[in-house]
Motif scaffolding. Structure first.
Motif, PDB file in Angstrom:
ATOM      1  N   GLN A 181       2.233   1.516  -3.616  1.00  0.00           N
ATOM      2  CA  GLN A 181       1.228   2.081  -4.349  1.00  0.00           C
ATOM      3  C   GLN A 181       0.650   3.494  -4.068  1.00  0.00           C
ATOM      4  N   THR A 182       0.675   3.810  -2.934  1.00  0.00           N
ATOM      5  CA  THR A 182       0.129   5.164  -2.752  1.00  0.00           C
ATOM      6  C   THR A 182       1.153   6.452  -2.726  1.00  0.00           C
ATOM      7  N   ASP A 232      -6.439   4.204  -6.684  1.00  0.00           N
ATOM      8  CA  ASP A 232      -5.551   4.502  -5.858  1.00  0.00           C
ATOM      9  C   ASP A 232      -6.138   4.406  -4.374  1.00  0.00           C
ATOM     10  N   LEU A 233      -7.187   4.226  -4.121  1.00  0.00           N
ATOM     11  CA  LEU A 233      -7.793   4.213  -2.805  1.00  0.00           C
ATOM     12  C   LEU A 233      -8.585   3.141  -2.281  1.00  0.00           C
ATOM     13  N   VAL A 288      -2.994  11.510  -2.219  1.00  0.00           N
ATOM     14  CA  VAL A 288      -3.308  10.671  -3.396  1.00  0.00           C
ATOM     15  C   VAL A 288      -4.004  11.211  -4.600  1.00  0.00           C
ATOM     16  N   HIS A 315       0.846  -1.233  -0.205  1.00  0.00           N
ATOM     17  CA  HIS A 315      -0.061  -0.139   0.097  1.00  0.00           C
ATOM     18  C   HIS A 315       0.870   1.325  -0.082  1.00  0.00           C
TER      19      HIS A 315
END
Length: 409
Positions: free
Chosen positions: A57-58, A195-196, A92, A54
């Protein structure tokens, strides 16, 4: 863009972390410290791996509290949750290049009349926030209901619960603001699912502590993909409800018959067998159980240490053997035809013969199924508790076994 890859570990294997990475992991909440005993517990390796994924990715920084992990106790077991702050979610969205701001939060008591400032002493029934995206013609609104997110505490009098509940201190003081954050997180997650998806804020998950029975409404219902590829509900209320259902299934499962750990220890003749027995005791949480071993009353864990020391004194040094050609064996096929005790011996034989970790893991799953022992979450990372007595054994263990983080003895 601020990157966390240089600060965070790049692997979930704790043995490969330096002191700086260990400190960062602890600051990120992946190490839980018991408030009463002071004992530290590292999150399970899958949780660590998911947290690192995570972060990658973020591109959020745990030291800035943009993303973090929280452990909550439920029926004696630690449950780990990865959460982001509202500032992290906004960051983000901004980095996507599509974020165009948001509307001012609005509140309502009837679902018809909405106001930007809530002045009533009674809490609002709902809050809504709209997120603007450059590719959208209109704001994307999300509505959060008070009953779905507000945290309530039990009312006590004379050391007893009265049966009444009241909003927690934070929700009583800043209820409208907390509810607006929940609505904003819902809107951001809907506007930027790539993204979330799967990330929730602490305001959304505070009811996970069990203070409030969660409720669900169509406006807060969300869907996602579960670990098996099925479509599941990902709204925080549904997540918590599923966790409680799983806990209830575990609690109602038939208890496994008591094991005679002393007798099993007496039958162990080598370190490979002792290592397997150690992992079994760790998995079922039997370390603290009392046992009489070699005429001395002690715990199962102490008996395992004692047995290890005795085996190390009597085990001759490992003599390097000349390589020989060995016909590949179908370990899984052999294992399917065996009972639990025979399968246990086959697991030790496969480990000694250097069978693939995946094969040994499947054999252990067969053994656990035959033994009818329910797995206990969180029973891992014993080697990460700061006790290195299982390390540096004589040359009876080859380097690959000692380096394997899943191996303890």
């Amino acid at each position: 863009m601020t990157s966390t890859t240089l600060a965070l570990p790049t692997t979930s294997n704790v043995h490969e972390w330096n002191d700086e990475e260990k400190a960062i992991v602890e600051a990120a909440g992946l190490v839980h410290t018991d408030s009463q005993t002071g004992q530290k517990t590292l999150a399970e390796r899958p949780v660590v791996a998911a947290f690192l994924a995570h972060c990658a990715q973020t591109q959020l920084n745990p030291l800035a509290r943009q993303i973090y992990c929280i452990a909550r106790k439920s029926k004696g077991q630690l449950k780990w949750q990865i959460q982001i702050s509202i500032d992290g979610a906004r960051l983000v969205a901004e980095r996507s290049g599509e974020y165009a701001g948001q509307t001012t939060p609005e509140f309502t008591s009837d679902g018809v009349t909405w106001t930007q400032v809530w002045l009533s002493s009674d809490p609002p029934k709902a809050a809504r926030v709209g997120v603007l995206r450059k590719s959208f013609k209109e704001p994307l609104y999300a509505i959060a209901l008070w009953d779905a997110y507000a945290v309530y505490d039990d009312v006590w009098e004379n050391g007893r619960k009265t049966g009444e509940k009241k909003p927690s201190a934070m929700w009583s003081k800043m209820g409208p603001l907390m509810l607006a954050k929940c609505a904003e997180m819902l809107a951001l997650r809907k506007a930027f699912p790539q993204d979330l998806s799967g990330l929730y804020s602490s305001e959304e998950m505070q009811q996970a502590g069990g203070a409030l029975v969660e409720r669900e409404t169509p406006v807060t219902r969300e869907l996602g993909v579960g670990p098996d590829g099925d479509v599941v509900e990902t709204h925080p209320g549904a997540v918590i409800r599923n966790q409680r259902a799983q806990a209830a299934r575990v609690a109602s499962a038939p208890e496994a018959p008591a094991r005679d750990w002393a007798a099993e220890l007496e039958q162990v003749t080598d370190l490979d067998g002792l290592r397997f027995l150690y992992r079994e005791a760790q998995r079922v949480g039997a370390f603290a159980e009392p046992v009489t071993f070699q005429g001395v009353g002690q715990t199962v864990e102490q008996a395992l240490w004692k047995a290890k020391e005795a085996l190390e004194e009597t085990t001759p040094p490992l003599v390097e053997a000349k390589p020989t050609k060995v016909k590949p064996r179908d370990w899984l096929r052999e294992g399917r035809a065996l009972d639990a005790e025979q399968l246990r011996a086959l697991i030790i034989e496969a480990s000694t013969a250097g069978a693939a970790d995946e094969v040994v893991g499947q054999l252990e799953e067969m053994y656990r199924s035959l033994s009818a022992v329910a797995p206990v979450e969180g029973a891992s990372w014993a080697e990460d508790a700061g006790d290195d007595r299982w390390q540096g054994s004589p040359a009876v263990l080859d380097a690959e076994v000692v380096a394997d983080d899943d191996e303890v003895i």
